[in-house]
Design an enzyme around this catalytic site. Structure first.
Site, mmCIF file in Angstrom:
data_model
loop_
_atom_site.group_PDB
_atom_site.id
_atom_site.type_symbol
_atom_site.label_atom_id
_atom_site.label_comp_id
_atom_site.label_asym_id
_atom_site.label_seq_id
_atom_site.Cartn_x
_atom_site.Cartn_y
_atom_site.Cartn_z
ATOM 1 N N HIS A 40 0.838 -1.198 0.000
ATOM 2 C CA HIS A 40 0.000 0.000 0.000
ATOM 3 C C HIS A 40 0.870 1.245 0.000
ATOM 4 O O HIS A 40 2.091 1.198 0.133
ATOM 5 C CB HIS A 40 -0.982 0.004 1.178
ATOM 6 C CG HIS A 40 -0.380 0.309 2.515
ATOM 7 N ND1 HIS A 40 -1.128 0.581 3.637
ATOM 8 C CD2 HIS A 40 0.915 0.400 2.923
ATOM 9 C CE1 HIS A 40 -0.334 0.815 4.656
ATOM 10 N NE2 HIS A 40 0.903 0.711 4.264
ATOM 11 N N CYS B 187 5.445 5.914 4.923
ATOM 12 C CA CYS B 187 4.268 5.251 4.329
ATOM 13 C C CYS B 187 3.739 6.023 3.132
ATOM 14 O O CYS B 187 2.838 5.555 2.441
ATOM 15 C CB CYS B 187 3.164 5.058 5.380
ATOM 16 S SG CYS B 187 3.380 3.560 6.354
ATOM 17 N N HIS C 125 4.957 0.005 -0.458
ATOM 18 C CA HIS C 125 5.736 -0.864 0.427
ATOM 19 C C HIS C 125 4.776 -1.916 0.959
ATOM 20 O O HIS C 125 3.556 -1.748 0.874
ATOM 21 C CB HIS C 125 6.369 -0.066 1.574
ATOM 22 C CG HIS C 125 5.346 0.580 2.456
ATOM 23 N ND1 HIS C 125 4.779 1.793 2.152
ATOM 24 C CD2 HIS C 125 4.757 0.160 3.602
ATOM 25 C CE1 HIS C 125 3.885 2.092 3.074
ATOM 26 N NE2 HIS C 125 3.830 1.130 3.967
ATOM 27 N N HIS D 66 3.394 -5.020 3.842
ATOM 28 C CA HIS D 66 3.263 -5.448 5.237
ATOM 29 C C HIS D 66 2.825 -6.904 5.265
ATOM 30 O O HIS D 66 2.129 -7.368 4.357
ATOM 31 C CB HIS D 66 2.210 -4.621 5.975
ATOM 32 C CG HIS D 66 2.594 -3.198 6.193
ATOM 33 N ND1 HIS D 66 3.482 -2.809 7.174
ATOM 34 C CD2 HIS D 66 2.217 -2.062 5.556
ATOM 35 C CE1 HIS D 66 3.628 -1.492 7.129
ATOM 36 N NE2 HIS D 66 2.879 -1.011 6.162
ATOM 37 N N ASP E 145 -4.711 -10.757 -0.463
ATOM 38 C CA ASP E 145 -3.365 -11.332 -0.379
ATOM 39 C C ASP E 145 -2.572 -11.125 -1.669
ATOM 40 O O ASP E 145 -3.081 -11.380 -2.772
ATOM 41 C CB ASP E 145 -3.451 -12.833 -0.077
ATOM 42 C CG ASP E 145 -2.070 -13.417 0.163
ATOM 43 O OD1 ASP E 145 -1.352 -12.892 1.033
ATOM 44 O OD2 ASP E 145 -1.705 -14.391 -0.532
ATOM 45 N N HIS E 146 -1.332 -10.667 -1.501
ATOM 46 C CA HIS E 146 -0.425 -10.399 -2.625
ATOM 47 C C HIS E 146 -1.015 -9.383 -3.605
ATOM 48 O O HIS E 146 -0.781 -9.472 -4.807
ATOM 49 C CB HIS E 146 -0.007 -11.698 -3.336
ATOM 50 C CG HIS E 146 1.051 -12.444 -2.579
ATOM 51 N ND1 HIS E 146 0.806 -13.086 -1.395
ATOM 52 C CD2 HIS E 146 2.367 -12.624 -2.838
ATOM 53 C CE1 HIS E 146 1.924 -13.640 -0.963
ATOM 54 N NE2 HIS E 146 2.893 -13.368 -1.810
ATOM 55 N N GLU F 89 -0.531 -4.687 11.780
ATOM 56 C CA GLU F 89 0.189 -4.252 10.580
ATOM 57 C C GLU F 89 1.677 -4.531 10.714
ATOM 58 O O GLU F 89 2.364 -4.802 9.725
ATOM 59 C CB GLU F 89 -0.055 -2.772 10.308
ATOM 60 C CG GLU F 89 0.439 -2.326 8.945
ATOM 61 C CD GLU F 89 -0.032 -0.936 8.589
ATOM 62 O OE1 GLU F 89 -0.847 -0.815 7.647
ATOM 63 O OE2 GLU F 89 0.386 0.031 9.256
HETATM 64 NI NI NI Z 1 2.507 0.964 5.558
#
Ligand code: NI
Length: 136
Positions: A16, A35, A41, A43, A81-82, A126
């Site tokens: 995100h 962020c 990037h 998580h 996911d992914h 997170e």
């Molecule tokens: Ni983040």
């Protein structure tokens, strides 16, 4: 009737970027720090699905955790996911993909589908040090 809380854990990886397009680049850098980095990037998200309810005397269950696993797989894991949450997930087209909003998304998907008991809380980790909770 005795009651209990059942917790099922789930996991997904996603990318995100936190960026509010209504504000300046400087405002975004100040608000979101790393962020806000332009190229996204990732998580490793951990989800706790907490269901509260009476214990069924016939099964000893509040809710069958196999059902919670199946709901998570179908409505959360398969969607998030992914994925790049900003680009790939329609729900975030006009929402910031913060942990808070991801927890709300998970709540909205799962709450109406819990077949026994009621969804008490979604806890979304997170990072190993940061989590948020949504209770509807
Ligand atoms: Ni983040």
């Amino acid at each position: 009737m005795p009651s209990a809380v059942v917790v099922r854990r789930g996991h997904f990886n996603a990318a995100h970027r936190l960026h509010n397009p209504d504000r300046s680049d400087e405002w975004n850098r100040n608000a979101f720090g790393p962020c806000n980095n332009p190229n996204f990037h990732g998580h490793n998200y951990e989800v706790e699905i907490c269901v509260e309810g009476d214990i069924d005397p016939e099964t000893g269950y509040v809710v069958d955790v196999a059902i919670l696993k199946a709901l998570f797989d179908q409505y959360i894991h398969s969607v998030l996911d992914h994925r790049n949450l900003n680009l790939d997930v329609e729900w975030f087209a006009n929402r910031l993909p913060s942990a808070e909003n991801i927890a709300v998304f998970i709540w909205e998907q799962l709450a109406p589908r819990i077949p026994a008991g009621r969804l008490q809380k979604i806890r979304l980790w997170e990072t190993p040090r940061n989590y948020v909770e949504d209770s509807g």
